[in-house]
Design an enzyme around this catalytic site. Structure first.
Site, mmCIF file in Angstrom:
data_model
loop_
_atom_site.group_PDB
_atom_site.id
_atom_site.type_symbol
_atom_site.label_atom_id
_atom_site.label_comp_id
_atom_site.label_asym_id
_atom_site.label_seq_id
_atom_site.Cartn_x
_atom_site.Cartn_y
_atom_site.Cartn_z
ATOM 1 N N GLU A 292 1.266 -1.275 -0.190
ATOM 2 C CA GLU A 292 0.132 0.044 0.046
ATOM 3 C C GLU A 292 0.873 1.205 -0.610
ATOM 4 O OE1 GLU A 292 -2.413 0.017 3.051
ATOM 5 O OE2 GLU A 292 -3.952 -1.713 3.202
ATOM 6 N N LYS A 294 2.957 4.540 1.715
ATOM 7 C CA LYS A 294 2.891 4.991 3.180
ATOM 8 C C LYS A 294 2.088 6.161 2.741
ATOM 9 C CE LYS A 294 5.669 4.433 7.257
ATOM 10 N NZ LYS A 294 5.601 6.088 7.357
ATOM 11 N N ARG A 299 -1.759 9.159 12.155
ATOM 12 C CA ARG A 299 -3.221 8.078 12.217
ATOM 13 C C ARG A 299 -4.488 8.421 12.472
ATOM 14 N NH1 ARG A 299 -0.704 2.837 12.831
ATOM 15 N NH2 ARG A 299 -2.828 0.671 12.274
ATOM 16 N N ARG A 325 -3.764 7.791 17.701
ATOM 17 C CA ARG A 325 -2.781 6.382 17.745
ATOM 18 C C ARG A 325 -3.152 6.466 19.407
ATOM 19 N NH1 ARG A 325 2.777 5.804 15.226
ATOM 20 N NH2 ARG A 325 3.966 4.830 17.028
ATOM 21 N N GLU A 354 -5.347 7.382 7.781
ATOM 22 C CA GLU A 354 -4.293 8.084 8.373
ATOM 23 C C GLU A 354 -5.345 10.159 7.657
ATOM 24 O OE1 GLU A 354 -1.166 7.151 9.908
ATOM 25 O OE2 GLU A 354 -0.116 8.777 8.215
ATOM 26 N N PHE A 394 -6.602 2.204 5.692
ATOM 27 C CA PHE A 394 -6.617 1.402 4.910
ATOM 28 C C PHE A 394 -7.169 -0.017 5.594
ATOM 29 C CE2 PHE A 394 -3.652 3.942 7.561
ATOM 30 C CZ PHE A 394 -3.133 3.417 8.427
ATOM 31 N N ARG A 475 3.196 -4.009 17.163
ATOM 32 C CA ARG A 475 4.388 -4.001 16.586
ATOM 33 C C ARG A 475 5.338 -4.653 16.098
ATOM 34 N NH1 ARG A 475 6.561 1.346 15.544
ATOM 35 N NH2 ARG A 475 6.073 2.376 17.285
ATOM 36 N N LYS A 481 7.031 -0.661 7.840
ATOM 37 C CA LYS A 481 7.318 0.192 6.310
ATOM 38 C C LYS A 481 8.416 0.152 5.814
ATOM 39 C CE LYS A 481 8.472 2.699 10.699
ATOM 40 N NZ LYS A 481 8.728 3.025 11.398
#
Ligand code: AMP
Length: 610
Positions: A292, A294, A299, A325, A354, A394, A475, A481
């Site tokens: 996708e 970025k 967020r 976020r 985002e 997303f 995470r 990323k």
């Protein structure tokens, strides 16, 4: 539960260093919490409100110092409290060092008023009376207030519930005079505290509990205390972010109850996070990668329910909530997102995305611009005139009554598409605010997505495991990323190819070489990361250096140096240097360098070895 009991248990926990013992103490504390279990499950982590709730006490350190000072006696002021803090290093020790013996006088006064410290809590307007009460009490307290011994006994009648209720009232105080009211309410509590109670009250109020109890500890303690497996506790916590609710449900309804805790519109979940990764590793690990763009913004999590009651935070936008976020409510700052929800959504949904700042043509602006809008509380309409934003979604965590966290990414993305297209039937490409997803095992296709993302002014690409569930707050490897280039190389451009179609008049796909003594040896070709505008500039720059042409291929005299990024260096029979750059990307022309300053084969070898 009496607050004295809580403070006593907190002191035991704080003195313990072994993790398992800490869990055991927290387990026992939860088991004895009775009706106050939800409050105790939060307090022990230093929280007054559930983790999902953006409510804050909004108490600055000075407000707390002032309340402590007032409870400590007439000869103590906020500066004294601050001085002790400099000496002792933490507010709990400072609060515990005062003797709030004045509560005797106040207690007498309050009980005369018929409501104990509740008088301080309930009666907002009798500050003079309270001050009198406080002052009266202080006459017997002067010597104590300068005495550092922990001799304060407290009134012994504070409960965790009363503290919870008072702090909830305090959080709700707003407008003129609200800081005074907060000091009053806090004073009313401190004035009845023993040393230990004061220690943990001060820490609770300033969000500095620090007794070694993290989220994992409470999760394990809930499982142990109410004899349920960890996994359903963990899931329920991920979905609800409410330790109080989960603890109570585990106790009352066991695993069945925990399994029934679902996502709720208006109650945010933690965002799934990404780590840095490379195309090479992603493809090796998953065979196929979901790719996708970025977006370089902030967020957001959008909660929408057309039939909703307005959500638990009672925000004025009714059934639409936007969270950051960190699960902070930012709805009012982002009216564009609320409008987007109204326009595109028909049913209840929770979407992850985002928010990006855009210019008048809809092109993305740098991240700093979004910050001018993101948490703004005042003059939102005016700020919107200067910088507008748009959401791009997303992921879809909930659609039409179904929680989708466990579904594979590709399925969630399909749901996102259908949720957004629910209104007027649209192709996904046409839905502004919908992030396209490519699932591929072809590195060239990934490069093409990357080039398009950069060309459209975005940050690059995200690589995701197409089969992965949504893991709130994690995470992990499933979202990556693309790693920024660690090293860049300055390579001589020794060849190129004329483009095709609309790019037929531009040179593209540039051959890169490094120096080996007086020779040049090829290391790869770079075609990505170059916009049409840049290609035009590069064609102008390179065309005069063409020395031979064969079909679309051109040979160039060495004159121009490109700075390129890459993922790794491999040995390769394809190029004359014996090495190849994996995923080379054009970063710029080194106008300041001639070919003599370009990279050598020797350095390439060193980089390869390392
Ligand atoms: P970073 O902030 O550099 O750790 O990168 C991860 C962040 O990129 C996420 O938390 C999102 O805010 C943001 N982001 C932008 N586009 C996407 C996307 N397509 N998928 C997931 N996260 C994205």
């Amino acid at each position: 539960m009496e607050f004295a009991t809580f403070a006593d248990r907190a002191a035991t926990i704080e003195a313990e260093s072994a993790d398992l013992e800490i869990v055991a103490h927290v387990r026992d504390l939860l088991a004895e919490a009775g009706d106050d279990l939800p409050i105790v499950a939060r307090f022990v982590q230093g929280r007054v409100f559930p983790a999902w709730d953006s409510t804050t006490l909004d108490i600055g350190p000075n407000t707390c110092y002032e309340a402590i000072a007032r409870a400590a006696g007439t000869n103590v002021d906020a500066d004294d409290v601050e001085e002790r803090l400099a000496d002792r290093g933490e507010i709990g020790a400072v609060a515990a060092s005062y003797d709030f013996g004045g509560q005797q006088g106040l207690g007498a006064f309050m009980s005369g008023g018929g409501s104990g410290a509740g008088g301080a809590v309930d009666n907002n307007d009798d500050q003079d009376d309270r001050n009198n009460g406080g002052n009266g009490s202080n006459s017997g307290n002067d010597s104590n207030s300068s005495n550092d011994s922990n001799s304060s006994n407290g009134t012994g009648d504070l409960t965790v519930r009363e503290i919870n209720d008072t702090l909830t009232d305090l959080a709700a105080a707003e407008g003129s005079g609200s800081q005074d009211r907060k000091v009053d309410l806090l004073f009313g509590l401190f004035n009845r505290c023993s040393s230990d109670e004061a220690r943990y009250l001060a820490r609770l109020v300033l969000s500095e509990m620090r007794i070694g109890v993290g989220e994992g500890t409470v999760r394990d303690a809930i499982a142990e205390a109410f004899e349920v497996p960890q996994e359903p506790v963990e899931r329920a916590l991920q979905v609800s972010n409410d330790y109080g609710q989960v603890a109570e449900t585990a106790r009352e309804d066991g695993v069945d109850g925990l399994d029934e805790i679902d996502l709720e519109i208006g109650r945010p979940v933690q965002a799934m996070l990404a780590q840095a990764g490379t195309v090479t590793d992603a493809l090796e690990e998953w065979d196929e990668a979901a790719v996708e763009w970025k977006y370089d913004g902030a967020r957001i999590q959008l909660h929408y329910d057309p039939a909703g009651p307005g959500g638990p935070d009672g925000d004025s936008n009714g059934e639409t909530h936007v969270f950051s976020r960190n699960m902070e409510a930012v709805t009012d700052a982002l009216p564009e997102v609320v409008e987007f929800a109204d326009e595109h959504l028909d049913g209840p949904a929770i979407l992850d995305g985002e928010v990006v700042a855009i210019d008048d043509d809809g092109n993305p602006l740098p991240f700093q611009e979004v910050l001018k809008r993101f948490r703004r509380k005042h003059d939102v309409a005016k700020a919107r005139e200067n910088v507008s934003v748009r959401p791009v979604f997303f992921d879809c965590l909930h659609a039409d009554g179904d929680d989708l966290l466990e579904e594979p990414l590709v399925e969630r993305h399909n749901q996102l598409e259908s949720v957004l297209a629910m209104g007027p039937q649209q192709e996904p490409e046409e839905i502004d605010g919908f992030s396209l997803l490519w699932v591929t095992d072809n590195p060239d296709e990934i490069e093409a997505v990357d080039a398009d993302a950069l060309e459209a002014g975005h940050e690059g690409i995200m690589l995701k495991n197409p089969d992965s569930a949504y893991s709130p707050g994690r995470r992990g490897k499933n979202w990556q990323k693309r790693k920024p280039d660690v090293e860049t190389l300055d390579c001589v451009v020794t060849g190129a190819e004329w483009g095709e179609g609309r790019r037929a008049t531009f040179l593209g796909t540039f051959e890169l070489s490094v120096r080996d003594g007086d020779d040049l040896e090829t290391v790869g070709k770079v075609a990505t990361g170059i916009t049409d505008e840049k290609l035009e500039e590069l064609t102008e720059l390179l065309e005069p250096h063409i020395v031979a042409e064969d079909g679309t291929a051109v040979e160039l005299e060495p004159a121009v140096v490109f700075e390129v990024g890459y993922e790794e260096i491999q040995t390769s029979p394809t190029y004359s240097s014996g090495y190849a750059l994996r995923f080379p990307r054009f970063l710029g022309v080194r106008y300041d360098k001639d070919t003599a300053g370009a990279e050598t084969l020797e350095r390439l070898e060193t980089l390869f070895e390392s």
